[in-house]
Design an enzyme around this catalytic site. Sequence first.
Site, mmCIF file in Angstrom:
data_model
loop_
_atom_site.group_PDB
_atom_site.id
_atom_site.type_symbol
_atom_site.label_atom_id
_atom_site.label_comp_id
_atom_site.label_asym_id
_atom_site.label_seq_id
_atom_site.Cartn_x
_atom_site.Cartn_y
_atom_site.Cartn_z
ATOM 1 N N ASP A 25 0.808 -1.226 0.000
ATOM 2 C CA ASP A 25 0.000 0.000 0.000
ATOM 3 C C ASP A 25 0.840 1.274 0.000
ATOM 4 O OD1 ASP A 25 -2.254 -1.639 0.112
ATOM 5 O OD2 ASP A 25 -2.237 -1.660 2.299
ATOM 6 N N LYS A 28 1.749 2.360 -4.960
ATOM 7 C CA LYS A 28 2.290 1.828 -6.217
ATOM 8 C C LYS A 28 1.359 2.122 -7.393
ATOM 9 C CE LYS A 28 2.387 -2.295 -4.414
ATOM 10 N NZ LYS A 28 1.995 -2.007 -3.012
ATOM 11 N N GLY A 52 -4.598 -4.300 -3.855
ATOM 12 C CA GLY A 52 -5.583 -3.246 -4.107
ATOM 13 C C GLY A 52 -4.814 -1.992 -4.454
ATOM 14 N N HIS A 53 -4.785 -1.636 -5.731
ATOM 15 C CA HIS A 53 -3.995 -0.497 -6.188
ATOM 16 C C HIS A 53 -4.939 0.627 -6.600
ATOM 17 C CE1 HIS A 53 -0.471 -3.436 -7.217
ATOM 18 N NE2 HIS A 53 -0.791 -3.412 -5.935
ATOM 19 N N GLN A 235 1.933 -5.952 -3.307
ATOM 20 C CA GLN A 235 2.375 -6.072 -1.912
ATOM 21 C C GLN A 235 3.683 -5.276 -1.733
ATOM 22 O OE1 GLN A 235 1.386 -9.439 -3.472
ATOM 23 N NE2 GLN A 235 -0.585 -8.548 -2.992
HETATM 24 P P1 GDP Z 1 -0.836 0.425 -3.490
HETATM 25 O O1 GDP Z 1 -1.415 -0.849 -3.036
HETATM 26 O O2 GDP Z 1 0.635 0.501 -3.236
HETATM 27 O O3 GDP Z 1 -1.176 0.772 -4.911
HETATM 28 O O4 GDP Z 1 -1.463 1.545 -2.567
HETATM 29 P P2 GDP Z 1 -3.025 1.699 -2.167
HETATM 30 O O5 GDP Z 1 -3.763 2.190 -3.343
HETATM 31 O O6 GDP Z 1 -3.513 0.459 -1.510
HETATM 32 O O7 GDP Z 1 -2.923 2.779 -1.032
HETATM 33 C C1 GDP Z 1 -2.346 4.017 -1.254
HETATM 34 C C2 GDP Z 1 -3.366 5.085 -0.907
HETATM 35 O O8 GDP Z 1 -2.728 6.334 -0.889
HETATM 36 C C3 GDP Z 1 -4.479 5.213 -1.943
HETATM 37 O O9 GDP Z 1 -5.635 5.635 -1.298
HETATM 38 C C4 GDP Z 1 -3.954 6.304 -2.873
HETATM 39 O O10 GDP Z 1 -4.992 6.990 -3.550
HETATM 40 C C5 GDP Z 1 -3.285 7.187 -1.881
HETATM 41 N N1 GDP Z 1 -2.159 7.995 -2.351
HETATM 42 C C6 GDP Z 1 -1.093 7.626 -3.100
HETATM 43 N N2 GDP Z 1 -0.180 8.609 -3.137
HETATM 44 C C7 GDP Z 1 -0.696 9.620 -2.390
HETATM 45 C C8 GDP Z 1 -0.211 10.899 -1.993
HETATM 46 O O11 GDP Z 1 0.893 11.304 -2.324
HETATM 47 N N3 GDP Z 1 -1.025 11.646 -1.187
HETATM 48 C C9 GDP Z 1 -2.260 11.226 -0.802
HETATM 49 N N4 GDP Z 1 -2.996 12.037 -0.057
HETATM 50 N N5 GDP Z 1 -2.724 10.018 -1.124
HETATM 51 C C10 GDP Z 1 -1.945 9.230 -1.900
HETATM 52 P P1 IMO Z 2 -0.953 -4.126 -2.300
HETATM 53 O O1 IMO Z 2 -0.495 -4.689 -3.631
HETATM 54 C C1 IMO Z 2 -0.948 -4.576 2.006
HETATM 55 C C2 IMO Z 2 -1.068 -8.639 3.580
HETATM 56 C C3 IMO Z 2 -2.306 -9.084 4.323
HETATM 57 C C4 IMO Z 2 -1.676 -10.026 5.323
HETATM 58 C C5 IMO Z 2 -0.585 -10.699 4.507
HETATM 59 C C6 IMO Z 2 -0.981 -12.039 3.909
HETATM 60 O O2 IMO Z 2 -2.230 -3.410 -2.341
HETATM 61 O O3 IMO Z 2 0.160 -3.373 -1.652
HETATM 62 P P2 IMO Z 2 -2.549 -12.730 1.889
HETATM 63 O O4 IMO Z 2 -3.995 -12.464 1.639
HETATM 64 O O5 IMO Z 2 -1.637 -12.210 0.828
HETATM 65 O O6 IMO Z 2 -2.265 -14.161 2.214
HETATM 66 O O7 IMO Z 2 -2.213 -11.906 3.247
HETATM 67 O O8 IMO Z 2 -0.270 -9.805 3.458
HETATM 68 N N1 IMO Z 2 -1.306 -8.127 2.205
HETATM 69 C C7 IMO Z 2 -1.220 -6.839 1.887
HETATM 70 N N2 IMO Z 2 -0.999 -5.743 2.654
HETATM 71 N N3 IMO Z 2 -1.079 -4.446 0.669
HETATM 72 C C8 IMO Z 2 -1.266 -5.530 -0.110
HETATM 73 O O9 IMO Z 2 -1.248 -5.454 -1.450
HETATM 74 C C9 IMO Z 2 -1.388 -6.786 0.500
HETATM 75 N N4 IMO Z 2 -1.600 -8.042 0.034
HETATM 76 C C10 IMO Z 2 -1.526 -8.841 1.099
HETATM 77 O O10 IMO Z 2 -2.954 -8.000 4.934
HETATM 78 O O11 IMO Z 2 -1.052 -9.298 6.337
HETATM 79 MG MG MG Z 3 -2.933 -1.554 -1.802
#
Ligand code: GDP
Ligand code: IMO
Ligand code: MG
Length: 434
Positions: A25, A28, A52-53, A235
Site C-alpha cells: 500500500d 504503487k 488493491g492499487h 504487496q
Molecule cells: P498500493 O497498493 O501501493 O497501490 O497503494 P493503495 O492504493 O492500496 O494505497 C495508497 C493510498 O494512498 C491510496 O488511497 C492512494 O490513492 C493514496 N495515495 C497515493 N499517493 C498519495 C499521496 O501522495 N497523497 C495522498 N494524499 N494520497 C496518496
Molecule cells: P498491495 O499490492 C498490504 C497482507 C495481508 C496479510 C498478509 C498475507 O495493495 O500493496 P494474503 O492475503 O496475501 O495471504 O495476506 O499480506 N497483504 C497486503 N498488505 N497491501 C497488499 O497489497 C497486500 N496483500 C496482502 O494483509 O497481512
Molecule cells: Mg494496496
Amino acid sequence: MRRDNLLSFLYFMANTILIGAQWGDEGKGKIIDVLTAKADIVVRSQGGNNAGHTVIHRGAKYILHLIPSGILRRGKVCVIGNGVVIDPIALVAEIEGLRKLQVVIGKNLLISDCAHLVLPYHRSLDEQRELRKGRAKIGTTKRGIGPAYGDKAARTGLRMSDLMQPVLFSKKLQAKVRENNSILHALGAKAINYREVNERYLEAGRKLRPFVSNTVVYLHRALQRGKEILFEGAQGTFLDIDHGTYPYVTSSNTTAGGACTGSGVPPHRMDLVLGVMKAYTTRVGEGALPTEDSTLAKMLHEMGREFGATTGRARRCGWFDAVATRYATMINGIDEVAVTNLDGLDAVDPIRVCVAYRLNGKRLDVPPCDATQLENCEPIYQDFPGWKTSTQSAKQISDLPFTARGYIKAIAQLTGAPLRIVSVGPTRNETIIL
Ligand code: GDP
Ligand code: IMO
Ligand code: MG
C-alpha cells in the site's frame, strides 16, 4: 543491468521494475499510473487479488486488484504474467466493473496461460487456517492466496491453460474438490459443490479465453521491437515470502526478482528498479511493525486515510522506518526512490524517523530474520522538524517548504538511493518528478 549516470535520462526509455519498499500500500498504483504515460506495456508478475492499487483519475476512484494499473491509459497493453494467481470469477468481475466505468478492455489485456488459478477451496482453506490460528493469525485478505501458491509449489495446482480445456479442467477440478473436501470436512468447514464451481469457472473461462495466451513470447517480441515495459509490483518487500517478516507475509516473491520469474523476462533486460515508499509506514494484517504509533494512526484515520483498498481494514501506521527501507534497497537493488503521501505529514511536528533498532541492548542496522526478535526491536529515532503547512499544491521540489525538502532528502539518503519522485496527493497532477 545498466548502472551509469545516463540512467536518469534513460529513465523513461527503460524497463522498470516498480516495487513496494515497505509492507504494501505504498501508493504503487498511483505511481504506475503516472509512469504508464511513458511506457508501452505494464506487467503484473506476482500476487493475486489480495492487491488493491488505487488510481484516481478525472475525479473517479479505481481500485485495481488483478489488472495492471496501466489499464486506465489508452493505447497501453497490460499483461497478467505467469507468476500471478488468478481467481477467474474475480477477474471477470473486475473486467466488467471497469467496462461499466467506460474503461476499454479488449486487445489491451493479455493473461498468461501458465498463471495458476485460485479456486473456492483455496479461499475456504485460507479462512479456516486463519480461524484455527486464533491470536496467531496472519491477518490475510482471505482471498485464498496462500493455499493457491501452496498448490503451485506442491505441483498440484490448476492453471489458466487447464481452464481453456473444459473437459480436462472438469476432470482435474473434480479430483481436487474431492481431495480438498476431505480436508475441509476434517476442519468442520462446508464442502465445496463441484458441479456449481465447475459451471461457474467454465463460464468465467469462456469470458477470459480471448485474453489468454503465451505472454512470455509476447513480451520477448515486444522487447525485440524496443517496447518499454513497466513491471508493477504487488504487496511490498516485507511481505515477501523469502525476505519478509515470515510468517506474517504473503506467499509470493514481492521483491524485484519476482518480476523476472513471474513474467519470463530475464534479469539482464531489466534497466531500473524504482522503490516506492510512503513518507511514513503502514501495515495491514498482523506481524511486527517496529515504528507503530497510535497517535499518528489516529490522526491519519481521522483524515479519512489509510483504510485498506481490498478489505477496508484500518491500516496500522507508524513512523518512517529507514532500517526497513535500507534493507529493501539491498534486496531489490533499488536505483531510485519514489516517496508518496508526503502530504500525510503536513500537520505533524516533530516527525520521527527510525534510523536503527535496539535489541537486547545491541544496536541493529538490519532487521532480524526472526519474527519474535523483530517484535522485540525498539526503534532508535532521529527527529525532524515538521512544516505545518499544506504541500498538496507543490508542482516542483522548490515549491516544498525547506523542512519538507530536508525530510525527504534525509529519508532517501537513509534508504541509500536517490530521490526521483515525490507524491503530494492521490492524483496524477500531484506528483513531482525530480
Ligand atoms: P498500493 O497498493 O501501493 O497501490 O497503494 P493503495 O492504493 O492500496 O494505497 C495508497 C493510498 O494512498 C491510496 O488511497 C492512494 O490513492 C493514496 N495515495 C497515493 N499517493 C498519495 C499521496 O501522495 N497523497 C495522498 N494524499 N494520497 C496518496
Ligand atoms: P498491495 O499490492 C498490504 C497482507 C495481508 C496479510 C498478509 C498475507 O495493495 O500493496 P494474503 O492475503 O496475501 O495471504 O495476506 O499480506 N497483504 C497486503 N498488505 N497491501 C497488499 O497489497 C497486500 N496483500 C496482502 O494483509 O497481512
Ligand atoms: Mg494496496
